[in-house]
Design an enzyme around this catalytic site. Structure first.
Site, PDB file in Angstrom:
ATOM      1  N   CYS A   1      -8.034   4.691  -2.858  1.00  0.00           N
ATOM      2  CA  CYS A   1      -8.915   4.609  -1.687  1.00  0.00           C
ATOM      3  C   CYS A   1     -10.329   5.016  -2.094  1.00  0.00           C
ATOM      4  O   CYS A   1     -10.520   6.033  -2.766  1.00  0.00           O
ATOM      5  CB  CYS A   1      -8.394   5.550  -0.593  1.00  0.00           C
ATOM      6  SG  CYS A   1      -9.325   5.451   0.949  1.00  0.00           S
TER       7      CYS A   1
ATOM      8  N   HIS B   1      -3.469  -1.118   4.604  1.00  0.00           N
ATOM      9  CA  HIS B   1      -4.296   0.028   4.194  1.00  0.00           C
ATOM     10  C   HIS B   1      -5.593   0.055   5.006  1.00  0.00           C
ATOM     11  O   HIS B   1      -6.004   1.099   5.518  1.00  0.00           O
ATOM     12  CB  HIS B   1      -4.605  -0.091   2.698  1.00  0.00           C
ATOM     13  CG  HIS B   1      -5.502   0.985   2.147  1.00  0.00           C
ATOM     14  ND1 HIS B   1      -5.064   1.920   1.242  1.00  0.00           N
ATOM     15  CD2 HIS B   1      -6.819   1.263   2.363  1.00  0.00           C
ATOM     16  CE1 HIS B   1      -6.075   2.732   0.935  1.00  0.00           C
ATOM     17  NE2 HIS B   1      -7.154   2.352   1.598  1.00  0.00           N
ATOM     18  N   GLU B   2      -6.227  -1.133   5.159  1.00  0.00           N
ATOM     19  CA  GLU B   2      -7.503  -1.202   5.891  1.00  0.00           C
ATOM     20  C   GLU B   2      -7.293  -0.982   7.386  1.00  0.00           C
ATOM     21  O   GLU B   2      -8.096  -0.300   8.037  1.00  0.00           O
ATOM     22  CB  GLU B   2      -8.202  -2.548   5.649  1.00  0.00           C
ATOM     23  CG  GLU B   2      -8.482  -2.908   4.194  1.00  0.00           C
ATOM     24  CD  GLU B   2      -9.173  -1.805   3.413  1.00  0.00           C
ATOM     25  OE1 GLU B   2      -9.001  -1.769   2.184  1.00  0.00           O
ATOM     26  OE2 GLU B   2      -9.861  -0.953   4.018  1.00  0.00           O
TER      27      GLU B   2
ATOM     28  N   HIS C   1      -7.233   2.523   8.250  1.00  0.00           N
ATOM     29  CA  HIS C   1      -8.569   3.121   8.346  1.00  0.00           C
ATOM     30  C   HIS C   1      -9.151   2.967   9.754  1.00  0.00           C
ATOM     31  O   HIS C   1      -9.867   3.844  10.229  1.00  0.00           O
ATOM     32  CB  HIS C   1      -9.546   2.491   7.338  1.00  0.00           C
ATOM     33  CG  HIS C   1      -9.482   3.073   5.954  1.00  0.00           C
ATOM     34  ND1 HIS C   1      -9.613   4.413   5.690  1.00  0.00           N
ATOM     35  CD2 HIS C   1      -9.318   2.473   4.755  1.00  0.00           C
ATOM     36  CE1 HIS C   1      -9.518   4.619   4.382  1.00  0.00           C
ATOM     37  NE2 HIS C   1      -9.325   3.472   3.786  1.00  0.00           N
TER      38      HIS C   1
HETATM   39  O1  K1U Z   1     -10.361   2.427   0.318  1.00  0.00           O
HETATM   40  C1  K1U Z   1     -10.192   1.217   0.528  1.00  0.00           C
HETATM   41  O2  K1U Z   1      -9.904   0.761   1.655  1.00  0.00           O
HETATM   42  C2  K1U Z   1     -10.269   0.257  -0.636  1.00  0.00           C
HETATM   43  C3  K1U Z   1      -9.012   0.310  -1.481  1.00  0.00           C
HETATM   44  C4  K1U Z   1      -8.089  -0.788  -1.025  1.00  0.00           C
HETATM   45  C5  K1U Z   1      -6.695  -0.750  -1.574  1.00  0.00           C
HETATM   46  C6  K1U Z   1      -6.424  -0.546  -2.947  1.00  0.00           C
HETATM   47  C7  K1U Z   1      -5.098  -0.575  -3.395  1.00  0.00           C
HETATM   48  C8  K1U Z   1      -4.045  -0.784  -2.485  1.00  0.00           C
HETATM   49  C9  K1U Z   1      -4.336  -0.970  -1.137  1.00  0.00           C
HETATM   50  C10 K1U Z   1      -5.642  -0.966  -0.686  1.00  0.00           C
HETATM   51  C11 K1U Z   1      -9.443   0.086  -2.902  1.00  0.00           C
HETATM   52  O3  K1U Z   1      -9.887  -0.978  -3.279  1.00  0.00           O
HETATM   53  S1  K1U Z   1      -9.337   1.410  -3.934  1.00  0.00           S
HETATM   54  C12 K1U Z   1     -10.129   0.844  -5.371  1.00  0.00           C
HETATM   55  C13 K1U Z   1      -9.187   0.946  -6.475  1.00  0.00           C
HETATM   56  O4  K1U Z   1      -9.065   2.049  -6.974  1.00  0.00           O
HETATM   57  C14 K1U Z   1      -8.187  -0.087  -6.696  1.00  0.00           C
HETATM   58  C15 K1U Z   1      -8.592  -1.371  -6.961  1.00  0.00           C
HETATM   59  C16 K1U Z   1      -7.616  -2.318  -7.204  1.00  0.00           C
HETATM   60  C17 K1U Z   1      -6.287  -1.985  -7.110  1.00  0.00           C
HETATM   61  C18 K1U Z   1      -5.918  -0.684  -6.805  1.00  0.00           C
HETATM   62  C19 K1U Z   1      -6.882   0.289  -6.593  1.00  0.00           C
HETATM   63 ZN    ZN Z   2      -8.985   3.323   1.747  1.00  0.00          ZN
END
Ligand code: K1U
Ligand code: ZN
Length: 157
Positions: free
Chosen positions: A100, A142-143, A146
């Site tokens: 996140c 996940h979003e 939020h």
């Molecule tokens: O904080 C956020 O909403 C963005 C988050 C989204 C997310 C990542 C992994 C699984 C579900 C949702 C991110 O992009 S965290 C960034 C990062 O560390 C990451 C990027 C690609 C895959 C996994 C993590």
């Molecule tokens: Zn997040």
């Protein structure tokens, strides 16, 4: 528009229930949504929700792409989703790693619905109804969390 900063865990804005948008607001928010997408790309995110930049409105971007953590993640254009909802969710669940942007450096295994049906509006005000599975379904859930004041650690196994 002042540059956006990402709210970190502990910021009460991440614990609010975000407000629905009226269709009249969609177009006027276009510059904000552009800045939101830019911020996500700057941080190599695969999604970002408006409350993460302290705008407590029901909007987020999903932008799955193959990455070191998810090499087989599908490639999709960053997609802005307004007033998003899950209309159906499978009983089957899958556990996988999540991160996140508001909780840097921490990963956790999170259980999510394997398949979901969703609806959301586009910036042009068109309603989209579609099905998601796998990593894209994971990002959507996940979003959406939020927008409801939840973070992935609240669901970590
Ligand atoms: O904080 C956020 O909403 C963005 C988050 C989204 C997310 C990542 C992994 C699984 C579900 C949702 C991110 O992009 S965290 C960034 C990062 O560390 C990451 C990027 C690609 C895959 C996994 C993590
Ligand atoms: Zn997040």
């Amino acid at each position: 528009m002042e540059t956006l900063t990402i709210a970190q865990l502990g910021n009460p804005i991440l614990r609010e229930h975000a407000s629905p948008l009226s269709a009249a607001q969609y177009q006027e928010l276009a510059p904000f949504f552009t800045a939101l997408q830019q911020k996500m790309l700057e941080h190599n995110g695969v999604g970002i929700a408006a409350p993460q930049v302290s705008e407590s409105i029901r909007a987020f971007i999903v932008a799955s792409c193959p990455n070191p953590r998810y090499p087989d993640a599908p490639m999709m254009e960053p997609t802005l989703m307004l007033n998003p909802e899950i209309t159906w969710a499978s009983d089957s669940m899958e556990k996988d790693w999540e991160g996140c942007l508001s909780i840097p450096g921490i990963r956790a295994l999170v259980n999510r619905h394997s398949h979901i049906e969703v609806r959301y509006d586009t910036l042009e005000g068109k309603e989209v109804k579609t099905q998601m599975e796998g990593f894209i379904a994971r990002i959507f859930q996940h979003e959406l969390d939020h927008l409801n004041g939840l973070v992935f650690l609240d669901r970590a196994e």
